[in-house]
Design a protein around this motif. Structure first.
Motif, PDB file in Angstrom:
ATOM      1  N   ASP A 101       0.823  -1.219   0.000  1.00  0.00           N
ATOM      2  CA  ASP A 101       0.000   0.000   0.000  1.00  0.00           C
ATOM      3  C   ASP A 101       0.857   1.269   0.000  1.00  0.00           C
ATOM      4  OD1 ASP A 101       0.744  -0.173   2.611  1.00  0.00           O
ATOM      5  OD2 ASP A 101      -1.255  -0.048   3.478  1.00  0.00           O
ATOM      6  N   GLN A 102       2.183   1.111  -0.116  1.00  0.00           N
ATOM      7  CA  GLN A 102       3.068   2.285  -0.244  1.00  0.00           C
ATOM      8  C   GLN A 102       3.753   2.324  -1.611  1.00  0.00           C
ATOM      9  OE1 GLN A 102       2.680   4.208   2.155  1.00  0.00           O
ATOM     10  NE2 GLN A 102       2.706   3.216   4.152  1.00  0.00           N
ATOM     11  N   ILE A 103       3.272   1.475  -2.563  1.00  0.00           N
ATOM     12  CA  ILE A 103       3.930   1.386  -3.868  1.00  0.00           C
ATOM     13  C   ILE A 103       4.013   2.744  -4.559  1.00  0.00           C
ATOM     14  CG2 ILE A 103       3.623   0.521  -6.236  1.00  0.00           C
ATOM     15  CD1 ILE A 103       2.614  -2.100  -4.983  1.00  0.00           C
ATOM     16  N   ASP A 104       2.903   3.498  -4.537  1.00  0.00           N
ATOM     17  CA  ASP A 104       2.858   4.779  -5.255  1.00  0.00           C
ATOM     18  C   ASP A 104       3.953   5.732  -4.811  1.00  0.00           C
ATOM     19  OD1 ASP A 104       0.713   3.730  -6.441  1.00  0.00           O
ATOM     20  OD2 ASP A 104      -0.783   4.835  -5.269  1.00  0.00           O
ATOM     21  N   THR A 105       4.333   5.636  -3.538  1.00  0.00           N
ATOM     22  CA  THR A 105       5.356   6.542  -3.016  1.00  0.00           C
ATOM     23  C   THR A 105       6.756   5.984  -3.212  1.00  0.00           C
ATOM     24  OG1 THR A 105       3.749   6.848  -1.250  1.00  0.00           O
ATOM     25  CG2 THR A 105       5.855   7.976  -1.007  1.00  0.00           C
TER      26      THR A 105
ATOM     27  N   TYR B 403     -11.214   6.541   8.239  1.00  0.00           N
ATOM     28  CA  TYR B 403     -10.521   5.836   7.157  1.00  0.00           C
ATOM     29  C   TYR B 403      -9.734   6.827   6.297  1.00  0.00           C
ATOM     30  CZ  TYR B 403      -9.804   3.050   2.957  1.00  0.00           C
ATOM     31  OH  TYR B 403      -9.230   2.407   1.896  1.00  0.00           O
ATOM     32  N   LEU B 404     -10.401   7.919   5.919  1.00  0.00           N
ATOM     33  CA  LEU B 404      -9.737   8.915   5.070  1.00  0.00           C
ATOM     34  C   LEU B 404      -8.587   9.585   5.811  1.00  0.00           C
ATOM     35  CD1 LEU B 404     -12.870  10.503   3.395  1.00  0.00           C
ATOM     36  CD2 LEU B 404     -11.122   9.092   2.305  1.00  0.00           C
ATOM     37  N   PHE B 405      -8.760   9.791   7.117  1.00  0.00           N
ATOM     38  CA  PHE B 405      -7.717  10.409   7.928  1.00  0.00           C
ATOM     39  C   PHE B 405      -6.471   9.522   7.931  1.00  0.00           C
ATOM     40  CE2 PHE B 405      -6.045  11.536  12.276  1.00  0.00           C
ATOM     41  CZ  PHE B 405      -5.640  12.815  11.920  1.00  0.00           C
ATOM     42  N   ASN B 406      -6.687   8.192   8.051  1.00  0.00           N
ATOM     43  CA  ASN B 406      -5.580   7.240   8.011  1.00  0.00           C
ATOM     44  C   ASN B 406      -4.852   7.317   6.670  1.00  0.00           C
ATOM     45  OD1 ASN B 406      -4.087   4.872   9.083  1.00  0.00           O
ATOM     46  ND2 ASN B 406      -5.107   3.791   7.425  1.00  0.00           N
ATOM     47  N   ARG B 411      -1.163   6.168   5.896  1.00  0.00           N
ATOM     48  CA  ARG B 411      -1.510   4.800   6.306  1.00  0.00           C
ATOM     49  C   ARG B 411      -0.689   4.204   7.444  1.00  0.00           C
ATOM     50  NH1 ARG B 411      -1.554   3.307   0.452  1.00  0.00           N
ATOM     51  NH2 ARG B 411      -3.532   4.123  -0.267  1.00  0.00           N
ATOM     52  N   PRO B 412      -0.717   4.819   8.635  1.00  0.00           N
ATOM     53  CA  PRO B 412      -0.091   4.150   9.777  1.00  0.00           C
ATOM     54  C   PRO B 412      -0.780   2.816  10.100  1.00  0.00           C
ATOM     55  CG  PRO B 412      -1.175   6.209  10.448  1.00  0.00           C
ATOM     56  CD  PRO B 412      -1.215   6.149   8.968  1.00  0.00           C
ATOM     57  N   VAL B 413      -2.092   2.722   9.858  1.00  0.00           N
ATOM     58  CA  VAL B 413      -2.798   1.448  10.040  1.00  0.00           C
ATOM     59  C   VAL B 413      -2.893   0.773   8.672  1.00  0.00           C
ATOM     60  CG1 VAL B 413      -4.959   0.358  10.771  1.00  0.00           C
ATOM     61  CG2 VAL B 413      -4.160   2.423  11.913  1.00  0.00           C
ATOM     62  N   VAL B 414      -2.609  -0.545   8.617  1.00  0.00           N
ATOM     63  CA  VAL B 414      -2.712  -1.297   7.360  1.00  0.00           C
ATOM     64  C   VAL B 414      -4.060  -1.001   6.702  1.00  0.00           C
ATOM     65  CG1 VAL B 414      -2.491  -3.591   6.355  1.00  0.00           C
ATOM     66  CG2 VAL B 414      -1.516  -3.127   8.584  1.00  0.00           C
TER      67      VAL B 414
END
Lengths: 118, 444
Positions: A101-105, B403-406, B411-414
């Motif tokens: 989920d960090q691929i874009d960065t 969710y949007l805040f994360n 994305r600190p939370v998976v």
């Protein structure tokens, strides 16, 4: 021409992300950990970028065992900056793992840093 | 009134079930301590350095903790609370950590067993309390099951599209949707996605095997000879690992028996979609879903096990679907032990076969990626449905907002766990607002 292989769950996305940058000196192809290990041995690959949900072990797969942990590095779920990547490349790391989920960065950061080293 | 609700989905463990969970957690912690197996596929490759003595126990524990914590609290715990069914992330990721953490051999099973007790007694209490709250967010979370089950059905289509292109993906999509419609019409009692998923997975594997065989024929025609040097480091690493695992075969058989018995007791779901099916008592469907999921994980687990010398706590996870279908725990124990014996003994062979089938290995990565994609959308959508059920527009605002805040914070939370975690936080907030007399629950 620097040959980058991608592997793991997000290999298609990483390959697309790097291709989209249009850096001429990079040749990027989707692969797998085992194929990458064989290509490294044959001198047909320079770098490997692996991805998985945790960004760590599963993204590197068998490469940690076959290439040794000295050339492997995982960012885990974290996001590195350009300076950190430069330091790792200078240190001789060739195999990198990060979270899908960090691929874009991370994929563009890695590609640019690798291209800059020529 | 609230007691009637609580009877709906709670952890109604019998003594035998409690003891099984505690004993199995003790065993898995012991096995993790010995670095014989860990549940987290991401941790396994790091165990090679530990087994060979190039890294310390504490460094390995740190790796395991770093890679697992998010999944325990973000995925395992919310999943267990919302379904009332245990899952491997909640049970086995902590026992990975506790086992590796333990400095002494005897301490590992004690810590593991203690975690098992915390789970069976603690979750029970948390579950009862949550169901008695004015805003019952656990019942609301059952909204997640419909999107998860139906979208999960399409994961083979996504994998086919990614690996074999748009045309084949579209064909697979049309076939699958037609089969879902057909199933709903002809066999209304069957899980609508069952047949579609089976056909989709078979298509993917068929395409991959066909591609590999074509390639091999072409290679042979072109006179390409595969040369394997005698001192191939990959072959020697793999065979040393397989030999290490075979030495502990009896212990692995006990582990297989334990995991299979747990699945047989129907208090445990092996996959993301499965927990909801087990909760509804649809065991045959759960077995099917977990059986197809196996194909996404066999190559990953086999190669990481062969490269590291450490196996998976649930093996190839085949014991889950087999367990759900077993008529009694005794048979489950015997079959589980046999399945693990076959898996461990066949590991070398599986590695060799996979080495010759690159497209099949590729398929498994695409399958896992597709499972992630379908579940991401399904869990997000299901979480918003749960938010709507418990708090209407305000619920959607809080859960969607968290969710949007994360996302905005990087994305600190998976990602997968962010939405269910947001539902739980949202549920607690709504209850607080209720006590402050600022919110009226959606339905009485």
């Amino acid at each position: 021409m620097t040959k980058i292989l991608t592997g793991g769950v997000g290999k298609v996305e990483v390959t697309r992300a790097i291709d989209a940058l249009g850096i001429d000196s990079l040749d990027v192809a989707a692969s797998s950990d085992i194929d990458a290990a064989m290509k490294f041995r044959a001198g047909q690959a320079d770098y490997y970028l692996g991805t998985c949900h945790t960004g760590a072990g599963a993204s590197l797969g068998v490469l940690v065992g076959l290439m040794g942990s000295a050339v492997c590095h995982t960012f885990g779920r974290g996001v590195p900056d350009a300076a950190e990547i430069d330091a790792l490349l200078a240190d001789g790391k060739k195999v990198f793992g990060f979270s899908m989920d960090q691929i874009d960065t991370i994929a563009p950061l890695m590609a640019r840093a690798i291209a800059d080293r020529g | 009134m609230s007691t009637i609700l609580a009877a709906g989905s709670g952890f109604d463990f019998t003594l035998a079930q409690q003891l099984t969970v505690i004993a199995l957690c003790a065993l898995t912690a012991f096995i993790a301590h010995m670095a014989l197996a860990v549940f987290n596929d991401g941790v396994r490759p790091f165990l090679l350095d530990f087994i060979q003595g190039r890294t310390t126990r504490s460094a390995t524990t740190a790796v395991s903790f770093g890679l697992s914590a998010g999944f325990i609290f973000g995925l395992g715990a919310p999943m267990a609370l919302s379904t009332g069914v245990l899952n491997p992330w909640l049970l086995f990721l902590p026992t990975d950590i506790l086992g590796l953490l333990s400095p002494k051999k005897w301490l590992a099973p004690i810590l593991g067993g203690a975690w098992g007790s915390v789970v069976v007694f603690g979750l029970n209490g948390a579950n009862d309390i949550a169901h008695d709250l004015p805003v019952d967010f656990l019942t609301a979370m059952q909204q997640m099951s419909t999107p998860i089950l139906f979208l999960f059905t399409l994961f083979p289509v996504l994998a086919i599209t990614k690996q074999f292109g748009r045309l084949r993906g579209a064909v697979a999509g049309v076939i699958e949707v037609a089969l879902v419609v057909l199933t709903m019409k002809l066999w209304p009692n069957m899980f609508a996605g069952a047949l579609a998923m089976a056909v989709g997975v078979l298509m993917l594997i068929g395409l991959a095997v066909a591609k590999d065989l074509r390639q091999r024929r072409a290679d042979r025609a072109a006179g390409v000879v595969e040369e394997v040097p005698a001192d191939d480091p990959m072959a020697s690493l793999f065979s040393a690992s397989a030999a290490r695992l075979r030495r502990y075969l009896p212990l692995f058989m006990v582990l297989g028996a334990g995991v299979c018995v747990l699945a047989q007791m129907h208090v445990f779901g092996g996959g993301e979609a499965t927990s909801f099916l087990i909760a509804k008592g649809q065991y045959a469907e759960a077995a099917q879903v977990d059986f197809y999921r196996v194909f996404g994980f066999v190559p990953l687990i086999a190669t990481t096990a062969l490269a590291s010398g450490a196996y998976g706590i649930a093996g190839f996870t085949l014991v889950y679907p087999i367990g759900y279908l077993m008529p009694n725990p005794f048979l489950a124990a015997v079959v589980g032990a046999l399945v693990f014996a076959v898996e461990v003994l066949a590991l070398s062979w599986i590695g060799k076969v996979l080495g010759k089938l690159p497209s099949v290995r590729d398929s498994s990565e695409h399958l896992r990626s597709a499972i992630g994609d379908t579940l991401q959308l399904a869990i997000l959508f299901g979480s918003l449905m749960a938010a709507n059920a418990m708090g209407g527009g305000l619920g959607i605002l809080i859960v969607g907002g968290l969710y949007l805040f994360n996302e905005a914070m990087g994305r600190p939370v998976v990602k997968m766990a962010a939405a269910p975690a947001a539902v739980i936080i949202g549920g607690v907030l709504l209850n607080l607002l209720y006590w402050l007399d600022l919110f009226t629950p959606v339905k009485g």
